[in-house]
Write an enzyme that holds these catalytic residues in place. Structure first.
Site, mmCIF file in Angstrom:
data_model
loop_
_atom_site.group_PDB
_atom_site.id
_atom_site.type_symbol
_atom_site.label_atom_id
_atom_site.label_comp_id
_atom_site.label_asym_id
_atom_site.label_seq_id
_atom_site.Cartn_x
_atom_site.Cartn_y
_atom_site.Cartn_z
ATOM 1 N N HIS A 1 0.826 -1.209 0.000
ATOM 2 C CA HIS A 1 0.000 0.000 0.000
ATOM 3 C C HIS A 1 0.864 1.263 0.000
ATOM 4 O O HIS A 1 2.038 1.249 0.382
ATOM 5 C CB HIS A 1 -0.924 0.006 1.216
ATOM 6 C CG HIS A 1 -0.210 0.110 2.538
ATOM 7 N ND1 HIS A 1 0.303 1.285 3.033
ATOM 8 C CD2 HIS A 1 0.083 -0.848 3.468
ATOM 9 C CE1 HIS A 1 0.869 1.076 4.200
ATOM 10 N NE2 HIS A 1 0.753 -0.215 4.491
ATOM 11 N N GLU B 1 -1.839 -7.020 7.927
ATOM 12 C CA GLU B 1 -0.460 -6.818 8.351
ATOM 13 C C GLU B 1 -0.144 -7.668 9.592
ATOM 14 O O GLU B 1 -1.051 -8.214 10.232
ATOM 15 C CB GLU B 1 -0.221 -5.328 8.622
ATOM 16 C CG GLU B 1 1.194 -4.946 9.041
ATOM 17 C CD GLU B 1 2.273 -5.346 8.029
ATOM 18 O OE1 GLU B 1 2.398 -6.548 7.761
ATOM 19 O OE2 GLU B 1 3.004 -4.449 7.548
#
Length: 518
Positions: free
Chosen positions: A104, A178
């Protein structure tokens, strides 16, 4: 021999190969991921202790469980995917697959220096959205049959930008979130360090041994990544896109090539960067052959390409020589000597322009014409001082014997000829060269050293830096004019080298696709 004819010759690494490759990182029409349900909250620590402290905003809580134990509970607990067991083996593949992995763009918590973990509080910054736009342009002509995205909004916003204009939506995989950092999540790194310096030092320097709230985050991450590969590689598609995060992307790359948890942070993943991994069916192995086509190609000029007064360690910029007539024609060059062609000279100019602010201390080159021409032009382009160019015999390309001058396609898949140099010989001489280079750089207190050589040589140098085996040289694909970077952030005498990128070609501005195969 571990290195393929493709890697050794750079066949199709020229104009045709680069165009095919950008069609290849790229032949897809992605989609926007919208409306994914997300849950978050502020965690409350119930019991103080050296590994159970509230250090910031988290999205979970420690919950008492009789008789006297504690369990971390958050929105991901019900997935039951937090285990420190060994990673699963890669599944078999029946056909060649290419997986493009994107991190990202920059988030608000990246800027603040907060540990994000699997929380969902951070948003993309304007810079992060701009990085996603550049990544979109990089991937605009690519074709992906299947796409997967993390459930966290910083990854989903990146996906929405990259896939804008497409009605198709990717599949959301909760396992792509994550790394779970439990009560560390939401804390400023500086606060965590002040709160418990010993614990923070363990997290920074020995993350595989780091334990918090009864969990080993990196070990859990490695196992979770191996489970993701079961899903991704068992899809019917041959071109697959994954949009996720720094740590989980590292774990995906490392588990794909069999690197253990100790390699966490040694293969860099930058905001908005693209990594491409190929999985090739193997008749002689129960797992597919894996090739890293490129690692961490940044969406804009990366920080390593510029001089920084804050730099503490030493970085080594590995440049594969520019194109020649043989590399463009797909012929095995080996030790045959050849000048850079017209296209190669343009590549050299672009390399020089890209690295003009780097402040190179010295250039070390293979003595071949194509290496020398690349290295000397780079040295001359540096304006901060007169840069020395040293030629090193140990950096000569691998001798491919009777294959030299032949089409790489005609010999692909065959064992190398008997008169070719052995992999062991290549490994020994490149190991000697690498030790000489890094030790001399330490003595000279260099900050940036450029090494110009060949695909097989650079693949070996990368493997030496990562302390891998000779057979691992086949893991890395390197095209003419490409750049790979090895960084020793604490200096070459004070810690291992990290691979910042491999086979980066954004500086060449030659549009190829990321979903075409060589």
């Amino acid at each position: 021999m571990g290195a393929s004819a493709e890697c050794l010759s750079g066949a199709k690494g020229g104009a045709r190969g680069l165009r095919r490759e950008m069609r290849a990182i790229l032949n897809w029409r992605g989609s926007a991921a919208r409306g994914c349900a997300r849950r978050s909250g502020k965690g409350v620590m119930t019991t103080p202790g050296p590994q159970r402290r509230k250090v910031g905003v988290s999205s979970g809580t420690l919950k008492s469980a009789p008789p006297s134990t504690e369990e971390w509970v958050d929105q991901w607990t019900e997935l039951a995917d937090r285990t420190a067991e060994d990673p699963l083996a890669l599944p078999l593949v029946q056909q060649r697959k290419r997986v493009v992995i994107v991190r990202h763009g920059q988030s608000t918590w990246n800027v603040q220096g907060r540990m994000q973990g699997s929380t969902d509080n951070a948003e993309l910054t304007q810079k992060g959205k701009g990085q996603a736009q550049v990544t979109k342009k990089l991937l605009e002509s690519a074709s992906f049959g299947t796409s997967f995205v993390s459930p966290l909004k910083r990854a989903q916003t990146t996906a929405e930008i990259v896939w804008s204009g497409s009605a198709e939506k990717p599949e959301v995989l909760s396992s792509l979130r994550e790394i779970d950092l439990y009560s560390y999540q939401g804390s400023l790194k500086s606060d965590a360090e002040k709160s418990d310096p010993q614990m923070y030092t363990l997290w920074k320097n020995h993350p595989a041994q780091f334990e918090i709230d009864g969990h080993f985050p990196v070990r859990e991450l490695w196992h979770r990544a191996s489970r993701i590969w079961q899903k991704v590689l068992n899809s019917a598609s041959t071109n697959i896109l994954v949009v996720a995060h720094n740590a989980i992307n590292q774990a995906l790359v490392c588990t794909s090539i069999g690197l253990p948890v100790d390699y966490f942070r040694r293969l860099t993943q930058s905001n908005g960067a693209v990594t491409v991994v190929d999985f090739i069916p193997s008749a002689s192995s129960r797992v597919p052959k894996v090739v890293i086509d490129r690692l961490n190609q940044a969406p804009s000029t990366p920080s390593w390409a510029k001089h920084s007064e804050k730099q503490r360690g030493t970085k080594f910029v590995l440049i594969r020589h520019a194109s020649t007539d043989s590399t463009d024609a797909g012929r095995v060059l080996g030790t045959l000597d050849e000048n850079c062609n017209k296209k190669g000279k343009k590549q050299v100019q672009k390399i020089c322009g890209f690295l003009k602010d780097l402040r190179v201390d010295k250039v070390i080159s293979s003595p071949t014409k194509r290496g020398v021409q690349t290295g000397y032009e780079l040295a001359k382009s540096q304006t901060h001082k007169d840069v020395e160019v040293a030629l090193k015999e140990e950096l000569l390309n691998i001798d491919m014997g009777e294959w030299q001058g032949k089409s790489a396609q005609s010999v692909r898949g065959q064992p190398p000829p008997r008169d070719a140099e052995t992999l062991e010989s290549l490994w020994t001489r490149t190991g000697t060269a690498w030790q000489d280079i890094i030790q001399q750089s330490a003595m000279d207190e260099d900050k940036c050293v450029v090494v110009v050589a060949h695909a097989a040589v650079h693949a070996a140098l990368i493997c030496h830096a990562l302390e891998l085996s000779p057979e691992s040289t086949s893991l890395f694909r390197l095209y003419p004019g490409s750049i790979s970077v090895v960084d020793f952030p604490q200096g070459v005498l004070n810690g291992p080298g990290n691979v910042v990128c491999t086979n980066s070609m954004s500086h060449l501005e030659e549009v190829t696709s990321i979903t075409d195969y060589e």
